[in-house]
Design a protein around this motif. Structure first.
Motif, mmCIF file in Angstrom:
data_model
loop_
_atom_site.group_PDB
_atom_site.id
_atom_site.type_symbol
_atom_site.label_atom_id
_atom_site.label_comp_id
_atom_site.label_asym_id
_atom_site.label_seq_id
_atom_site.Cartn_x
_atom_site.Cartn_y
_atom_site.Cartn_z
ATOM 1 N N GLY A 477 0.727 -1.282 0.241
ATOM 2 C CA GLY A 477 0.145 0.027 0.114
ATOM 3 C C GLY A 477 0.791 1.239 0.104
ATOM 4 N N ASP A 508 -3.147 -4.892 -1.512
ATOM 5 C CA ASP A 508 -3.318 -3.489 -1.210
ATOM 6 C C ASP A 508 -2.272 -2.657 -2.300
ATOM 7 O OD1 ASP A 508 -0.835 -4.386 -0.392
ATOM 8 O OD2 ASP A 508 -1.334 -3.724 1.782
ATOM 9 N N HIS A 523 -5.747 -2.480 -4.829
ATOM 10 C CA HIS A 523 -6.099 -1.310 -4.049
ATOM 11 C C HIS A 523 -6.911 -1.401 -2.789
ATOM 12 C CE1 HIS A 523 -6.573 0.480 -8.221
ATOM 13 N NE2 HIS A 523 -5.313 0.004 -7.997
ATOM 14 N N THR A 525 -8.136 -1.617 0.736
ATOM 15 C CA THR A 525 -7.790 -0.612 1.808
ATOM 16 C C THR A 525 -8.901 -0.976 3.114
ATOM 17 O OG1 THR A 525 -7.963 1.869 2.383
ATOM 18 C CG2 THR A 525 -9.812 0.896 0.825
ATOM 19 N N PRO A 526 -8.530 -0.777 4.235
ATOM 20 C CA PRO A 526 -7.107 -0.337 4.475
ATOM 21 C C PRO A 526 -6.170 -1.237 4.492
ATOM 22 C CG PRO A 526 -8.536 -1.249 6.766
ATOM 23 C CD PRO A 526 -9.288 -1.046 5.379
ATOM 24 N N GLU A 527 -5.094 -0.756 4.044
ATOM 25 C CA GLU A 527 -3.824 -1.466 3.538
ATOM 26 C C GLU A 527 -3.145 -2.226 4.802
ATOM 27 O OE1 GLU A 527 0.090 0.712 3.108
ATOM 28 O OE2 GLU A 527 -0.943 2.513 2.921
ATOM 29 N N GLY A 532 -4.095 -3.236 9.169
ATOM 30 C CA GLY A 532 -5.241 -3.579 7.912
ATOM 31 C C GLY A 532 -5.706 -5.345 8.082
ATOM 32 N N GLY A 587 -5.213 6.804 2.444
ATOM 33 C CA GLY A 587 -5.890 5.428 1.833
ATOM 34 C C GLY A 587 -6.002 5.659 0.352
ATOM 35 N N ALA A 588 -6.296 4.416 -0.508
ATOM 36 C CA ALA A 588 -6.260 4.423 -1.811
ATOM 37 C C ALA A 588 -7.390 5.026 -2.094
ATOM 38 C CB ALA A 588 -6.081 2.916 -2.256
ATOM 39 N N GLU A 589 -8.595 4.787 -1.556
ATOM 40 C CA GLU A 589 -9.848 5.327 -1.851
ATOM 41 C C GLU A 589 -9.910 6.874 -1.801
ATOM 42 O OE1 GLU A 589 -14.747 4.486 -1.675
ATOM 43 O OE2 GLU A 589 -13.238 3.674 -0.053
ATOM 44 N N ALA A 592 -4.656 8.120 -2.223
ATOM 45 C CA ALA A 592 -3.174 7.891 -1.836
ATOM 46 C C ALA A 592 -2.405 8.997 -2.097
ATOM 47 C CB ALA A 592 -2.709 6.604 -2.454
#
Length: 601
Positions: A477, A508, A523, A525-527, A532, A587-589, A592
């Motif tokens: 991540g 992740d 992707h 998430t959470p990583e 995570g 986070g990715a969503e 990032a």
């Protein structure tokens, strides 16, 4: 005129509502920037003299305020094939600016790394955060307050998103994005994929693999598969930030030169018109159009990260629920490699973006009434450019030129856009179904857990993965190691699938924008870093991944387990210099981005 699809309308209105406070703050800031007149009119004489000291031919015009002065922000380098043509652009653009009573200066350069060179290498850990560096470099270029408009010269993976993010913070000015076009078609895509898999199995030599790859990536221009770079160009069309039809015209042609000249003349014409300020063109409807175009064409999964980040820079809240809900109603009307057999040159010949946009508008799936840099609405982009003698003109596209590559929205390849949200007790992730056979949309199997790509490759070589298996690759991540693309996983997992095993990937990290036939939840998430759920998985835990039900879950009881810890070395190839980006990334969503998080956006 077809009414807008109900779901597209509802999602757009939800984005507007969720963005209300952030969008207002952003627009207020842009209004203040315009009212503050942060341009060369506001500079002291010493400042201004520094600004035009080297502009030998244009010094009198810049000093005398005779017409707009246009910034060129370029991501040129001659290692990256897509950006090599940009070396010739600034001298030409300065001439064309003078034709329009304007001046142009190279305001600055940005980094432009090639993910194709760094795939599977330590340098890939800088890739995603190069987007923040590009945005910051764009801000530095524009900070001199010398300019009335912005040209953004960039194409590839993180470069266009970074340019968008940086330019939006100067959104009181208009911006036009200027592409350079794809390289000619090389070796057939199926042959390239075959050699890659043979090499993964030890049945082809390195020399044979290099010969194959060199026949694919062989000249100046964008790589011709439909990955992140070409998805970027598609989105710039859908958002109205290009000259209409500019995305996929090859470099070194008269038509490409005419389109670039038109971009210069157009920016000179709109530089003093507030309605074309980037803050106004890049609104909620424009970003919805970008998502719709991505889904309709089977574009890069990387944009599940880039689109939320770009939207945030404009004060707009866009998340995976929005993308997934739009995907449920936007049909897949294009199949471009790796989702089909033909590349972007074949796509362009079959009708290209003009056809795609025309179909989406006719079906009521895209916002026609966006404010484009061209001055009309999105219907201007439902045509194709051509040279009528020496004059640039646009004409109707007509029917698809190849129904194996482009199909009408009324008879699509798939009824939805193929980018689905999966979620459960091990997180939220994206699943791109458009390239995966429907029989593989549900995979349930014991997992094998790895902390990096190398571990997967070693296990594959030993035959340890010759079974039904869900491969989990964690600690990939943004906070762990910069969220590299895990491109090296594609050939071995593809081989396992071809051997008849039911295989999937959960990670992740990111897959390539050209990720293909193997089902993957990416992707996530959470990583894993920070506790995570992926950090709690153990070899043998049964994991279920289902695109139909939107499920990403394990039947194992994770309670009471101690999270695993990463063992990756974060030094070398400059990675230690990016520690601040890793530590600050969200986070990715959310996109990032350490830069946006630190700015409170």
């Amino acid at each position: 005129m077809t009414d807008l699809n109900d779901t597209v309308h509802r999602v757009t209105q939800r984005i507007v509502a969720n963005s209300a406070a952030g969008r207002r703050r952003y627009l207020d800031l842009m209004d203040r920037e315009r009212d503050r007149a942060p341009d060369r009119n506001s500079l002291g004489c010493s400042n201004l003299a520094h600004g035009f000291a080297a502009a030998l031919e244009d010094k009198p015009a810049i000093a005398g305020m005779r017409g707009p002065n246009l910034a060129i922000v370029t991501a040129y380098n001659d290692m990256l094939s897509a950006h090599q043509p940009y070396g010739a652009y600034p001298p030409q653009m300065k001439v064309w600016a003078r034709e329009a009573g304007a001046t142009a200066q190279v305001a600055g350069g940005t980094p432009a790394m090639c993910d194709g060179v760094t795939q599977g290498q330590d340098g890939m850990e800088l890739s995603l955060f190069s987007r923040d560096a590009i945005a910051l470099s764009t801000a530095i270029a524009m900070s001199h307050a010398m300019y009335d408009g912005m040209f953004m010269l960039g194409i590839c993976d993180k470069i266009v998103p970074g340019l968008v993010m940086g330019a939006l913070r100067f959104g009181h000015l208009p911006a036009i994005f200027v592409p350079s076009g794809p390289m000619p078609t090389g070796i057939g895509n199926k042959e390239k994929q075959k050699v890659r898999q043979l090499y993964a199995e030890g049945k082809a030599t390195r020399a044979e693999l290099l010969e194959s790859e060199s026949a694919s990536y062989h000249s100046p221009g964008t790589c011709t598969f439909y990955g992140t770079a070409n998805s970027n160009q598609m989105m710039m069309e859908m958002m109205g930030l290009h000259v209409p039809g500019a995305a996929f015209v090859p470099p070194g042609t008269g038509l490409r030169q005419a389109l670039t000249r038109a971009a210069v003349h157009r920016l000179a014409a709109i530089a003093d018109d507030p309605q074309f300020a980037m803050a106004r063109t890049c609104d909620e409807k424009a970003f919805v159009n970008a998502v719709v175009g991505l889904l309709a064409t089977g574009g890069s999964t990387n944009h599940a990260i880039h689109l939320p980040a770009m939207a945030r820079a404009a004060g707009i809240a866009l998340d995976w629920n929005d993308i997934s809900e739009l995907s449920s109603v936007v049909p897949l009307i294009a199949r471009v490699y790796p989702n089909g057999s033909g590349d972007v040159n074949h796509f362009q010949a079959a009708g290209g973006m003009g056809y795609v946009i025309g179909e989406l508008l006719e079906a009521g799936l895209a916002h026609r009434d966006i404010r484009t840099i061209w001055g009309g609405d999105l219907s201007d982009y439902a045509k194709e450019p051509w040279l009528d003698g020496e004059e640039l003109a646009w004409r109707e596209v007509g029917a698809t030129g190849d129904d194996t590559m482009l199909r009408p929205a009324s008879d699509p390849f798939l009824p939805d856009g193929g980018m689905r949200l999966v979620e459960g007790n091990i997180g939220r992730a994206c699943f791109k179904t458009s390239a995966v056979d429907e029989e593989r949309w549900t995979i349930e199997a014991p997992c094998r857990v790895f902390d990096n790509q190398l571990g997967v490759a070693e296990a594959f070589a030993k035959g340890e993965l010759d079974r039904d298996v869900i491969v989990v690759v964690r600690f990939q991540g943004p906070r762990a190691n910069g969220m590299p693309e895990l491109h090296k996983l594609t050939p071995p997992l593809g081989v396992l699938q071809d051997r008849g095993y039911r295989v999937a990937l959960v990670t992740d990290g990111r897959m390539s924008g050209a990720s293909g036939k193997v089902p993957a939840a990416i992707h996530c998430t959470p990583e894993a870093l920070g506790g995570g759920p992926l950090a709690l998985l153990q070899d043998g835990d049964v994991v279920r991944l289902c695109a139909r039900t939107g499920t990403l879950a394990t039947t194992a009881d994770l309670s009471g387990r101690t999270p695993a810890q990463p063992s990756e070395d974060e030094h070398g190839v400059g990675r230690e210099l990016y520690a601040m980006f890793r530590l600050g990334a969200d986070g990715a969503e959310r996109g990032a981005s350490a830069m946006l998080a630190a700015a409170g956006l």
